[in-house]
Design an enzyme around this catalytic site. Structure first.
Site, PDB file in Angstrom:
ATOM      1  CG  ASN A 104      -5.496   3.651   8.764  1.00 44.05           C
ATOM      2  OD1 ASN A 104      -5.897   4.604   8.103  1.00 44.05           O
ATOM      3  ND2 ASN A 104      -4.461   3.755   9.575  1.00 44.05           N
TER       4      ASN A 104
ATOM      5  CB  CYS B 178       6.373   6.873  19.901  1.00 46.18           C
ATOM      6  SG  CYS B 178       7.472   7.421  21.181  1.00 46.18           S
TER       7      CYS B 178
ATOM      8  CB  THR C 235      12.903  -9.722  -9.943  1.00 46.73           C
ATOM      9  OG1 THR C 235      14.084  -9.438 -10.693  1.00 46.73           O
ATOM     10  CG2 THR C 235      12.505 -11.174 -10.130  1.00 46.73           C
TER      11      THR C 235
ATOM     12  CB  SER D 160      -1.807  -3.567   1.035  1.00 45.96           C
ATOM     13  OG  SER D 160      -0.700  -4.178   1.644  1.00 45.96           O
TER      14      SER D 160
ATOM     15  CD  GLN E 164      -7.059  -1.031   7.254  1.00 43.36           C
ATOM     16  OE1 GLN E 164      -7.805  -1.949   7.625  1.00 43.36           O
ATOM     17  NE2 GLN E 164      -5.795  -0.973   7.627  1.00 43.36           N
TER      18      GLN E 164
ATOM     19  CG  HIS F 115      -0.110  -6.686   5.025  1.00 43.57           C
ATOM     20  ND1 HIS F 115      -0.189  -6.250   6.316  1.00 43.57           N
ATOM     21  CD2 HIS F 115       0.191  -5.589   4.286  1.00 43.57           C
ATOM     22  CE1 HIS F 115       0.069  -4.946   6.369  1.00 43.57           C
ATOM     23  NE2 HIS F 115       0.304  -4.532   5.156  1.00 43.57           N
TER      24      HIS F 115
ATOM     25  N   GLY G 209       0.805  -1.217   0.000  1.00 38.41           N
ATOM     26  CA  GLY G 209       0.000   0.000   0.000  1.00 38.41           C
ATOM     27  C   GLY G 209       0.840   1.270   0.000  1.00 38.41           C
ATOM     28  CB  THR G 210       3.885   2.239   1.859  1.00 41.50           C
ATOM     29  OG1 THR G 210       3.296   1.914   3.127  1.00 41.50           O
ATOM     30  CG2 THR G 210       4.767   3.451   2.008  1.00 41.50           C
TER      31      THR G 210
HETATM   32  N1  PLP Z   1      -3.046   2.823   3.656  1.00 45.57           N
HETATM   33  C1  PLP Z   1      -3.812   2.377   4.665  1.00 45.57           C
HETATM   34  C2  PLP Z   1      -5.195   2.917   4.832  1.00 45.57           C
HETATM   35  C3  PLP Z   1      -3.320   1.414   5.552  1.00 45.57           C
HETATM   36  O1  PLP Z   1      -4.076   0.988   6.556  1.00 45.57           O
HETATM   37  C4  PLP Z   1      -1.996   0.931   5.359  1.00 45.57           C
HETATM   38  C5  PLP Z   1      -1.410  -0.049   6.305  1.00 45.57           C
HETATM   39  O2  PLP Z   1      -1.755  -0.089   7.463  1.00 45.57           O
HETATM   40  C6  PLP Z   1      -1.245   1.421   4.276  1.00 45.57           C
HETATM   41  C7  PLP Z   1      -1.803   2.365   3.441  1.00 45.57           C
HETATM   42  C8  PLP Z   1       0.142   0.915   4.001  1.00 45.57           C
HETATM   43  O3  PLP Z   1       0.082  -0.361   3.436  1.00 45.57           O
HETATM   44  P1  PLP Z   1       1.354  -1.335   3.455  1.00 45.57           P
HETATM   45  O4  PLP Z   1       1.477  -1.826   4.863  1.00 45.57           O
HETATM   46  O5  PLP Z   1       0.987  -2.443   2.509  1.00 45.57           O
HETATM   47  O6  PLP Z   1       2.516  -0.554   2.984  1.00 45.57           O
END
Ligand code: PLP
Length: 393
Positions: free
Chosen positions: A152, A326, A238, A200, A180, A202, A72-73
């Site tokens: 999230n 934090c 890759t 994403s 999410q 996971h 996701g990032t």
């Molecule tokens: N965007 C949202 C709304 C998320 O909840 C998260 C992960 O918690 C991310 C982006 C980032 O995803 P990733 O952990 O796959 O980089």
């Protein structure tokens, strides 16, 4: 040893057994690089093609509109930075919200340093944006609207189809961070007018470190990563074949079980919410009462710190989370809870419990019974609580 109760499924999920089985052969058997031309690479290539079809089907996209990423990032970074770069001639204004994930917010802040202007929309007390405010924020130089599908922390689902319609009426591209929501909510990039969508694996019982960016056909999108010609010259590197195969299987399973899973989780979530709100005084539910993710419950308990709650829950084997981060040694309350209008002292006392399809009512009842005792214990030690009890404030 204590039992373990995992209620942090918004952070990550357990890999499904079938997903793992779909991944395993790609480590030791069909391990060829899918870009290779010999026959042995065929199975790896086929696995990636199958996964592309499976993951695209869940949002009604064409498989060739999906680009696999590291999660996701990366997808959020790519979507926003690439639109800003490719549509620079049209303008340098981006609209997003104050409650986005840091993958979006910090990307926007980076772009502000590069000369872009960003409007961060407010949300109401439930976490929803105002469509009128969105309309008013659009300018002739607006190139992108980026609004998350579901939050999230507090689980609020945004009015994505209406946002997409507004974006397209104004000729503005629409990106949604669906990390999410993907695999949990019905999404349709056509009906919802979505141009770019981040997902994403996971978060839906797939592996960590793999995701995709959906890019509507015809949109200019320069690469974020430069290198090889993978993903039709748009995303070098890759391919993570095992991860991608697992993502495909997770998407297929999510599609098959979405409704029954959501119905079961909603019933359990509402049981949890009802018990906590009725049995623990001075506590509130954060997020929208109904337009929220089926597995999300987020509360604030007055007079206590979320971190203390987490530590005591952890001692009982209960995994949960609090929105605080934090920052340079000091605990900062969640930007999402501040954006829905909570004062700092209340936002500090937050607790997020996110369920999975393995969560049981018995587990939730145990958590509520223990939480009641923990909250009582912490309040007895709280000078704020003592003051409140003596003086009513
Ligand atoms: N965007 C949202 C709304 C998320 O909840 C998260 C992960 O918690 C991310 C982006 C980032 O995803 P990733 O952990 O796959 O980089």
């Amino acid at each position: 040893m204590n039992r373990q109760i995992y209620l942090d499924n918004a952070a990550t999920t357990k890999i499904n057994e079938e997903v793992l089985n779909a991944m395993l052969p790609h480590f030791t058997q069909t391990y060829a690089n899918p870009s290779a031309i010999y026959t042995f690479a065929g199975e790896a290539k086929k696995a990636v093609d199958t996964a592309r079809t499976q993951t695209a089907a869940l949002i009604n996209a064409a498989p060739e509109e999906l680009y696999f990423t590291s999660g996701g990032t990366e997808s959020d970074n790519w979507a926003i930075k690439a639109v800003a770069e490719a549509y620079r001639e049209k303008g340098r204004h981006i609209i997003t919200t104050k409650i986005e994930h840091h993958a979006v917010l910090h990307t926007c802040q980076y772009l502000e340093k590069q000369g872009c202007e960003v409007t961060y929309l407010d949300v109401d007390e439930t976490g929803a944006i105002s469509l009128d405010a969105l309309q008013s924020a659009i300018r002739p130089d607006t190139v992108l609207i980026s609004v998350m599908t579901a939050n999230n922390e507090i689980g609020t689902i945004e009015p994505i189809a209406q946002i997409g319609a507004i974006a397209h009426e104004h000729g503005v591209l629409f990106h949604t961070d669906a990390v999410q929501a993907y695999g949990h909510l019905a999404l349709d990039v056509e009906a919802m007018h979505i141009d770019l969508l981040s997902a994403s694996a996971h978060k839906l019982n797939g592996p960590k470190g793999v995701g995709f960016l959906y890019v509507r056909k015809g949109i200019k999108l320069p690469p974020l990563l430069h290198g090889g010609a993978q993903e039709r010259n748009r995303r070098a590197g890759t391919l993570n074949v095992a991860g991608i195969a697992g993502f495909g299987k997770a998407a297929e399973l999510a599609a098959a079980h979405m409704e029954e899973k959501a119905a079961r989780e909603t019933a359990l979530r509402d049981h949890l919410i009802t018990r906590i709100l009725s049995e623990i005084p001075y506590c509130r539910l954060n997020g929208h009462p109904t337009d929220r993710l089926s597995n999300n419950a987020n509360f604030c308990f007055r007079f206590i710190e979320g971190e203390s709650l987490l530590i005591l829950l952890d001692q009982l084997g209960i995994c949960a989370s609090s929105g605080s981060a934090c920052t340079s040694g000091a605990l900062e309350p969640s930007h999402v809870l501040l954006a829905i209008g909570l004062p700092h002292e209340i936002a500090h006392g937050s607790l997020r419990l996110t369920l999975s399809d393995e969560t049981t009512q018995e587990e939730l009842d145990f958590v509520v019974d223990e939480l009641k005792k923990i909250v009582d214990r912490l309040r007895v030690m709280s000078p704020l609580y003592e003051d409140f009890m003596k003086n009513g404030r």
